[in-house]
Design a protein around this motif. Structure first.
Motif, mmCIF file in Angstrom:
data_model
loop_
_atom_site.group_PDB
_atom_site.id
_atom_site.type_symbol
_atom_site.label_atom_id
_atom_site.label_comp_id
_atom_site.label_asym_id
_atom_site.label_seq_id
_atom_site.Cartn_x
_atom_site.Cartn_y
_atom_site.Cartn_z
ATOM 1 N N GLN A 12 0.691 -1.283 -0.015
ATOM 2 C CA GLN A 12 -0.215 -0.027 0.084
ATOM 3 C C GLN A 12 0.718 1.210 0.093
ATOM 4 O OE1 GLN A 12 -2.788 -0.810 3.304
ATOM 5 N NE2 GLN A 12 -4.401 -1.249 1.778
ATOM 6 N N ARG A 13 1.876 1.242 -0.532
ATOM 7 C CA ARG A 13 2.837 2.253 -0.631
ATOM 8 C C ARG A 13 3.502 2.491 -2.199
ATOM 9 N NH1 ARG A 13 8.447 2.142 0.335
ATOM 10 N NH2 ARG A 13 8.977 -0.064 0.614
ATOM 11 N N ILE A 14 3.790 3.653 -2.612
ATOM 12 C CA ILE A 14 4.358 3.868 -3.848
ATOM 13 C C ILE A 14 5.922 3.449 -3.870
ATOM 14 C CG2 ILE A 14 4.539 5.538 -5.772
ATOM 15 C CD1 ILE A 14 1.919 6.947 -4.960
ATOM 16 N N ILE A 15 6.301 2.707 -4.708
ATOM 17 C CA ILE A 15 7.723 2.525 -4.635
ATOM 18 C C ILE A 15 8.301 2.911 -5.685
ATOM 19 C CG2 ILE A 15 7.819 0.594 -2.875
ATOM 20 C CD1 ILE A 15 8.129 -1.437 -5.434
ATOM 21 N N GLU A 16 7.580 2.954 -6.976
ATOM 22 C CA GLU A 16 8.034 3.637 -8.323
ATOM 23 C C GLU A 16 7.001 4.516 -8.829
ATOM 24 O OE1 GLU A 16 10.369 1.410 -10.985
ATOM 25 O OE2 GLU A 16 10.680 -0.182 -9.639
ATOM 26 N N ALA A 17 7.299 5.569 -9.315
ATOM 27 C CA ALA A 17 5.998 6.285 -10.197
ATOM 28 C C ALA A 17 6.444 6.883 -11.656
ATOM 29 C CB ALA A 17 5.786 7.458 -9.256
ATOM 30 N N ARG A 18 5.631 7.228 -12.368
ATOM 31 C CA ARG A 18 5.882 7.632 -13.633
ATOM 32 C C ARG A 18 4.642 8.581 -14.234
ATOM 33 N NH1 ARG A 18 7.349 2.511 -17.264
ATOM 34 N NH2 ARG A 18 9.144 1.776 -16.011
#
Length: 309
Positions: A21-27
């Motif tokens: 439930q957490r963002i580890i990569e984003a684009r």
């Protein structure tokens, strides 16, 4: 297992790799930008030390050369670095010759996110990190500064230097992934007392950041430099083009409205929206009503909001 969530918005598509439930990569994939990995048919405009190919009216540099292709001939190219735009509009996109067929595009697949799912995962906090360049972690914080030569990450905090260097290296590695930072990166860690502490900090970064990348050792002053593929502008670089970045963020917020909607924002943001009638038309269809604009110089550039018309 990590899972990609995809949110297809107006002006951009957002992707987040989620774990626990957490963002580890984003684009952020901008509309109208030819994505890295896309294969195009091009014409070789110039040969020599820095060959240039043209596809759909756009010039691409070919750093690896164009051996065996004569000037004016057609060839297939694969985009290796997107148009960065924003603060670096002079940098042309990069490509390489390829035998792959045209039409090949990178895969941006995942589960389409439900409304609000990105917010629950921490997307607003991520965007604020990109805006401010400040990333906090227990006992310290990172200050991120994009420059034309490299992205600099300064580590500061209240812990003893050896502990802060270790924690800062871990936080920097996670932030590089989360904010999609590529290219040349300099990390200024606290000056650790000995070689073992410096090696521990470098090993902590190695354990988190996936290959490929190359790095130096942590020097006696706490500085480490690494280079990883730069296929597109990072979220920090996109945020540096403030008016455009905030215009797309405002559209995301406004897409939740129902009926006729007025977008109130800083004049620079309104100027961007005014040049993208297609964005406003899409928003109008989504909310089911007319969309109008209101310029308000008293608002911060990130303070735009949607209100009933």
């Amino acid at each position: 297992m990590p899972e990609w969530l995809i949110e297809r918005g107006i002006g951009e598509t957002r992707a987040a790799l989620m774990e626990n439930q957490r963002i580890i990569e984003a684009r952020i994939v901008r509309d109208g930008v030819i994505a890295a990995g896309t294969v195009l048919q091009a014409k070789l405009k110039s040969v020599g030390r820095n060959p240039v190919a043209v596809a759909d009216g756009r010039e691409y540099l070919l750093p690896r050369g164009a051996a065996g292709v004569t000037e004016g001939a057609t060839l297939n190219i694969e985009v290796t670095r997107e148009d960065l735009g924003g603060a670096e509009p002079w940098k042309r996109p990069l490509a390489r010759m390829t035998e792959q067929p045209t039409g090949s595009t990178p895969d941006l697949s995942g589960r389409d996110a439900a409304t609000g799912e990105f917010d629950e995962a921490g997307w607003p906090d991520l965007i604020e990190e990109a805006r401010s360049g400040i990333v906090r972690f227990p006992g310290g914080e990172l200050c991120i500064s994009p420059t034309p030569a490299m992205t600099l990450i300064d580590v500061d905090g209240s812990m003893p230097p050896d502990e802060l260097a270790l924690a800062g290296a871990r936080a920097a590695a996670m932030t590089i992934l989360r904010l999609d930072i590529g290219g040349s990166i300099g990390i200024d860690l606290p000056t650790a007392k000995g070689k073992a502490a410096r090696q521990a900090a470098a090993s902590a970064l190695d354990a988190i950041l996936p290959r490929p990348f190359e790095r130096t050792a942590v020097n006696g002053f706490g500085f480490l430099q690494l280079v990883r593929p730069r296929r597109r502008a990072s979220l920090v670089e996109l945020a540096a083009d403030r008016a455009t970045f905030e215009a797309r963020a405002l559209l995301r917020q406004a897409a939740r409205e129902i009926g006729a909607t007025c977008l109130a924002a800083h004049p620079a943001v309104i100027a961007v929206l005014s040049t993208h009638r297609d964005w406003l038309d899409r928003l109008s269809c989504q909310v089911g009503g007319a969309v109008t604009l209101r310029s308000d110089a008293s608002l911060a550039i990130s303070g735009g909001h949607a209100e009933p018309a």
